[in-house]
Write a protein that holds these residues in place. Structure first.
Motif, PDB file in Angstrom:
ATOM      1  N   TYR A 308       0.770  -1.135  -0.211  1.00  0.00           N
ATOM      2  CA  TYR A 308       0.188  -0.297  -0.283  1.00  0.00           C
ATOM      3  C   TYR A 308       1.161   0.997  -0.258  1.00  0.00           C
ATOM      4  O   TYR A 308       0.670   2.281  -0.857  1.00  0.00           O
ATOM      5  N   LEU A 309       2.070   1.379   0.622  1.00  0.00           N
ATOM      6  CA  LEU A 309       2.786   2.240   0.664  1.00  0.00           C
ATOM      7  C   LEU A 309       3.326   2.829  -0.180  1.00  0.00           C
ATOM      8  O   LEU A 309       3.786   4.021  -1.012  1.00  0.00           O
ATOM      9  N   ARG A 314       3.404   5.661  -5.994  1.00  0.00           N
ATOM     10  CA  ARG A 314       3.534   5.484  -7.555  1.00  0.00           C
ATOM     11  C   ARG A 314       2.305   5.890  -7.619  1.00  0.00           C
ATOM     12  O   ARG A 314       2.247   7.295  -9.395  1.00  0.00           O
ATOM     13  N   CYS A 315       1.407   6.769  -6.472  1.00  0.00           N
ATOM     14  CA  CYS A 315       0.554   7.433  -7.214  1.00  0.00           C
ATOM     15  C   CYS A 315       0.649   9.086  -7.000  1.00  0.00           C
ATOM     16  O   CYS A 315       0.652   9.451  -8.719  1.00  0.00           O
ATOM     17  N   TYR A 338      -2.864   1.460  -8.906  1.00  0.00           N
ATOM     18  CA  TYR A 338      -4.056   0.547  -8.444  1.00  0.00           C
ATOM     19  C   TYR A 338      -4.236  -1.070  -8.632  1.00  0.00           C
ATOM     20  O   TYR A 338      -4.588  -1.125  -7.469  1.00  0.00           O
ATOM     21  N   ARG A 339      -3.196  -1.627  -9.212  1.00  0.00           N
ATOM     22  CA  ARG A 339      -3.046  -2.813  -8.734  1.00  0.00           C
ATOM     23  C   ARG A 339      -3.117  -3.594  -7.268  1.00  0.00           C
ATOM     24  O   ARG A 339      -2.896  -4.343  -6.103  1.00  0.00           O
ATOM     25  N   LEU A 340      -1.940  -2.766  -7.130  1.00  0.00           N
ATOM     26  CA  LEU A 340      -1.275  -2.351  -5.442  1.00  0.00           C
ATOM     27  C   LEU A 340      -2.681  -2.406  -4.615  1.00  0.00           C
ATOM     28  O   LEU A 340      -2.203  -3.087  -3.436  1.00  0.00           O
ATOM     29  N   VAL A 341      -3.003  -1.235  -5.102  1.00  0.00           N
ATOM     30  CA  VAL A 341      -3.855  -1.279  -3.904  1.00  0.00           C
ATOM     31  C   VAL A 341      -5.382  -1.980  -4.092  1.00  0.00           C
ATOM     32  O   VAL A 341      -5.494  -2.420  -2.998  1.00  0.00           O
ATOM     33  N   GLN A 350      -7.064   2.664   2.011  1.00  0.00           N
ATOM     34  CA  GLN A 350      -7.195   2.071   0.339  1.00  0.00           C
ATOM     35  C   GLN A 350      -8.085   2.613  -0.049  1.00  0.00           C
ATOM     36  O   GLN A 350      -8.081   2.982  -1.551  1.00  0.00           O
ATOM     37  N   ARG A 351      -9.940   3.078   0.550  1.00  0.00           N
ATOM     38  CA  ARG A 351     -11.134   3.716  -0.507  1.00  0.00           C
ATOM     39  C   ARG A 351     -10.519   4.616  -1.508  1.00  0.00           C
ATOM     40  O   ARG A 351     -10.780   5.244  -2.149  1.00  0.00           O
ATOM     41  N   ARG A 352     -10.253   5.633  -0.396  1.00  0.00           N
ATOM     42  CA  ARG A 352      -9.659   7.156  -0.895  1.00  0.00           C
ATOM     43  C   ARG A 352      -8.529   6.681  -1.593  1.00  0.00           C
ATOM     44  O   ARG A 352      -8.375   7.582  -3.036  1.00  0.00           O
ATOM     45  N   LEU A 353      -7.195   6.457  -1.479  1.00  0.00           N
ATOM     46  CA  LEU A 353      -6.435   6.167  -2.378  1.00  0.00           C
ATOM     47  C   LEU A 353      -6.905   5.305  -4.455  1.00  0.00           C
ATOM     48  O   LEU A 353      -6.498   6.077  -5.162  1.00  0.00           O
TER      49      LEU A 353
END
Length: 702
Positions: A308-309, A314-315, A338-341, A350-353
C-alpha cells in the motif's frame, strides 16, 4: 500623544504623513494611555516612523524620564513588573505559558498548555483568563478566545525563559501535543461530510499548528509526528496549510534520519512523511523532489513488506508525470499503483487512494483523447468517494467530469458538474477544490459564449487565490482569462495576460497550460497580422503536446497553423494542417470543433475556385451549427462568413437567412456583455465580427 510629545519638544508639529504614523503607534499600543504617553516621550529623539518600529518590537523602548511620574509608570517593563507582582501564582503561571501561543488561543488550549501542575480545571483557567483580561494583560479576541499584546508577550516570554529547563520543555511538549492532537482528532473529518466545520476550527489554530509541527520536527517527537502527518497533509490538500508556503515536511524527515530510522516504527513514519513531502512537492511543481521521494518510499515499502505504501508513492509519481505532460509514463505508474492498492486490505485509506487513482487515471486518459475511458474512471471515483463520504475525492471527480464534458462539447452539463465540484469542495472546506470547480464553470460558460458569467467565475477563483498559493490552478486561470480577452477583442490585454500564463506554465512545467497559452498566443498573433510569429508559437505548442500525447492540443495547434500558413500563402501546408486537425477531431469524437478547420478548407477551396468542395464542407458546418450554434469554437463569425460566401456563390437561397441569423445571434451575445465598452470592442475589434455585422447590415439595407 501630542500633549506628551510637546512637553519635551514644544514645537512638535507633525505633518499629515507623520500624523498617520502616530495613529498607527496608538493602534499598535491598543490605545493604552500609559503606553501612548511613553511612546510619545521618544519624540524628542526619534521620528514617528522610528517610534512605530520600536514599539512593535521592543518592550524596553517605552521608558520615560518625565519628572513626577511614579516609578512603576516610567516604563512598560516597570508597569508589567508591578502588575505581575500583584498577580496570584496561578495567574502568573498561566501568563507565562500563554507566551507559547503563536496567535490568539482558546480557553481549552490554555488549560492544556498550563498542564498538570496544580491540575487546573477549565473553569478555573477561564476565570484566570478573564481576570488577566480585566487587568489589560490579555486581550479578548472573541468568544472564549484571548490574545497577548506583543509587549505583554515579550514580558511573559522572558518570565517563561526563567523557568527551569525541564518545566519549559514540558510546557512546550503540552503545546505541541494539544495542537497536533487536534489535527489528528479531526483528520478524517477534514476531507469528509463535516470538512468545512473541521477546516474552519483548525483554521483558527493554524499559526499554533504550524509552530507545534515545527517544534515536533525539531525534537523528533515521533509519536506526535506519526499521528498528525495525515491530517496535516489533508490540510495542505484543502489549501489551508498550502496557503503558508513555508509549511514543509522536510525538517521532520531530516530530523528522523539524523536520529536514525532503523527500526520498523521509525521507517513506517518516515514512509508517511515522504508521501506527504512528495504530495506537497507535487502541488508546488517540484517534480524532482516528487521522484526522489517516491523512489525512497518504494524502497521503504519493500523493506516493510507494505504494498500500500508503494501504491501511494506510485500515485503521486504518476500525478507529477502527468502534470509535466509525460502521459504514458504517468499512466504506467498510476496503473501499477492501482494494482497494488487493489491487492491491499480494504480500509478507508485504501478506498481513498482508489478514488484518487481513478481521478488521475481519468485525467491522463483525457489528455490522451480517451474521453470515454476518462468518464468511466471519474464515475468510479465518485462511487468510491460517496461510499466513504470522501468529499475531497468527490469534488475532484466532479471537476474532472466537467473538464471532460467540456472536451465533448456538452457545456451546459459541464457547468452543472463545475457547480457540483464547487459545492462539494465548500462542504469539505477545500479551497483548492472550490477553485477547480470555479475554473471549469468559467471555462464552460466561456465556450457557450457567456463571457460575463465566465468573468464572474474567474473573479471568484481569483479571490480564493489570495488565500491559497496554488500555482498550477493560477496558471490555468490566467490562460483562461487570456482566452476570454481574446474572444472579447481586447487584444492588448490578451497579449499581456497570455504572456504571463505562458511564463508561469513554462516555469511550472505544466504542459497543458503551457501548450494552451502558446496556441492562444499564436491565434492572437495571426489575428494581429504576425503570421510568422503565429507559426513559431503553435509549432512550439505542437512539440509540447506531441511529447505529452495530448492530441487535443495537437489539433488546436494544427488549426491555428493552418490559418497562419494560409495567410502566408503556403497553401499546401495550410491544407495539410486543416485536414489533419479534422481527422483528429473525428477520431476523438469532437465533431463540434470540426467547423474551425473546415472553414479554413472552405477558404482554400474558394481561393482556387473549387466551389463544390467548399459546399460539401459548408453542409457539414451547417449541420453542426444547427445542433450546437458553434459553441466552443474560437471564431464562429469567421466560420459562418465562409459558409455564407459558399452559399452565395452557389446562388443558394439559404445564404441570406444564414447571415441574418448569425448577425442576430452575434448581437444577442454582445448584449449579454457587462459594459458598453466591452460590447463595442467585441463588435468592432474582432475583425470577423465586424465583417459579419457590416455584411448583414449592407444586405438588409439592400
Amino acid at each position: 500623544f501630542l500633549q506628551t510629545a510637546r512637553r519635551t519638544r514644544p514645537r512638535f508639529t507633525p505633518d499629515a504623513a507623520e500624523l498617520a504614523l502616530i495613529g498607527a503607534i496608538c493602534e499598535a499600543l491598543d490605545w493604552l494611555p500609559l503606553a501612548i504617553m511613553l511612546a510619545a516621550g521618544l519624540a524628542d529623539e526619534l521620528s514617528p516612523a522610528a517610534i512605530l518600529e520600536l514599539v512593535r518590537a521592543d518592550l524596553d523602548a517605552l521608558q520615560s524620564d518625565l519628572r513626577g511620574m511614579p516609578d512603576r509608570h516610567r516604563s512598560m517593563r516597570a508597569l508589567f513588573t508591578s502588575s505581575w507582582q500583584l498577580l496570584p501564582d496561578d495567574q502568573r503561571r498561566l501568563m507565562e505559558n500563554c507566551a507559547l501561543f503563536a496567535a490568539s488561543f482558546s480557553r481549552a488550549a490554555a488549560a492544556a498548555v498550563v498542564g498538570p501542575g496544580g491540575a487546573p480545571s477549565a473553569r478555573s483557567v477561564g476565570r484566570s483568563l478573564a481576570a488577566l483580561a480585566d487587568h489589560a494583560l490579555l486581550q479578548r479576541a472573541g468568544p472564549e478566545r484571548y490574545a497577548l499584546h506583543p509587549l505583554a508577550r515579550q514580558f511573559a516570554a522572558e518570565r517563561h525563559a526563567r523557568l527551569p529547563a525541564a518545566e519549559q520543555a514540558a510546557s512546550r511538549a503540552r503545546h505541541r501535543a494539544y495542537f497536533l492532537g487536534l489535527v489528528a482528532q479531526h483528520a478524517d473529518a477534514i476531507v469528509g461530510a463535516n470538512g468545512h466545520a473541521a477546516v474552519e476550527l483548525l483554521h483558527a489554530e493554524l499559526a499554533d499548528i504550524h509552530l507545534a509541527w515545527h517544534d515536533a520536527s525539531q525534537t523528533n517527537d515521533m509519536s506526535l509526528i506519526g499521528v498528525a502527518v495525515q491530517g496535516l497533509l489533508d490540510l495542505v490538500r484543502s489549501g489551508e496549510l498550502y496557503a503558508t508556503s513555508t509549511f514543509t515536511f522536510a525538517p521532520a524527515i531530516a530530523q528522523l534520519r539524523a536520529h536514525g530510522a532503523d527500526d520498523r516504527p521509525a521507517r513506517q513514519i518516515l514512509g508517511q512523511l515522504l508521501v506527504a513531502h512528495a504530495e506537497t512537492s507535487y502541488l508546488r511543481g517540484d517534480y524532482e523532489a516528487v521522484i526522489a521521494a517516491a523512489q525512497e518510499i518504494i524502497q521503504i515499502s519493500y523493506a516493510l513488506g507494505q504494498p500500500y505504501l508503494e501504491a501511494e508513492a506510485r500515485c503521486v509519481w504518476g500525478k507529477g508525470l502527468r502534470h509535466q505532460g509525460l502521459n504514458q509514463a504517468a499512466q504506467d505508474q498510476l496503473e501499477a499503483a492501482y494494482r497494488l492498492v487493489r491487492a491491499s486490505a480494504d480500509s478507508r485509506a485504501q478506498r481513498r487512494l482508489r478514488c484518487d487513482l481513478h481521478n488521475f487515471q481519468g485525467l491522463t486518459a483525457w489528455s490522451l483523447g480517451q474521453f470515454g475511458v476518462a468518464r468511466a474512471h471519474y464515475r468510479a471515483a465518485l462511487r468510491v468517494a460517496q461510499s466513504i463520504t470522501y468529499n475531497h475525492g468527490e469534488s475532484h471527480g466532479y471537476y474532472a467530469l466537467a473538464m471532460t464534458t467540456i472536451m465533448l462539447g456538452n457545456y451546459a452539463e459541464a457547468v452543472e458538474y463545475g457547480a457540483a465540484a464547487t459545492t462539494s469542495a465548500q462542504v469539505s472546506g477545500s479551497r483548492i477544490g472550490e477553485i477547480l470547480g470555479l475554473l471549469t464553470k468559467g471555462l464552460a460558460h466561456l465556450h457557450r459564449g457567456e463571457e460575463t458569467a465566465a468573468q464572474e467565475a474567474f473573479n471568484a477563483s481569483e479571490d480564493l487565490f489570495q488565500l491559497v498559493e496554488y500555482r498550477q490552478g493560477e496558471s490555468s486561470m490566467i490562460a483562461f482569462r487570456g482566452m476570454l480577452l481574446l474572444h472579447l477583442g481586447d487584444y492588448a490585454a490578451a497579449r499581456v495576460t497570455l504572456a504571463e500564463g505562458i511564463a508561469l506554465g513554462r516555469m511550472l512545467r505544466y504542459h497543458l497550460v503551457f501548450s494552451l497559452g502558446l496556441n492562444l498566443m499564436g491565434l492572437l498573433q495571426h489575428l494581429l497580422g504576425d503570421h510568422a510569429g503565429a507559426v513559431a508559437a503553435c509549432r512550439e505548442a505542437m512539440v509540447i503536446a506531441e511529447r505529452a500525447g495530448d492530441i487535443v492540443m495537437v489539433a488546436y495547434a494544427l488549426t491555428i497553423l493552418g490559418h497562419a500558413f494560409a495567410a502566408l500563402g503556403e497553401v499546401t501546408e495550410a491544407a495539410a494542417c486543416y485536414e489533419r486537425a479534422v481527422a483528429i477531431r473525428q477520431a476523438i469524437r469532437q465533431a463540434h470543433l470540426i467547423p474551425e478547420p473546415l472553414a479554413g478548407l472552405i477558404e482554400l477551396a474558394l481561393a482556387r475556385g473549387d466551389l463544390p468542395t467548399a459546399l460539401v464542407h459548408s453542409e457539414t458546418i451547417l449541420a453542426t451549427y444547427a445542433l450546437t450554434s458553434l459553441a466552443g469554437v474560437e471564431e464562429p463569425s469567421r466560420i459562418l462568413l465562409a459558409c455564407h460566401r459558399s452559399l452565395e456563390l452557389a446562388g443558394d437561397a439559404r445564404a441570406a437567412p444564414l447571415l441574418c441569423q448569425a448577425a442576430r445571434q452575434l448581437r444577442e451575445r454582445a448584449a449579454r456583455l457587462a459594459s458598453p465598452e466591452e460590447r463595442a470592442t467585441f463588435c468592432t475589434a474582432v475583425a470577423a465580427n465586424r465583417a459579419l455585422l457590416a455584411l448583414a447590415d449592407a444586405t438588409a439595407g439592400g
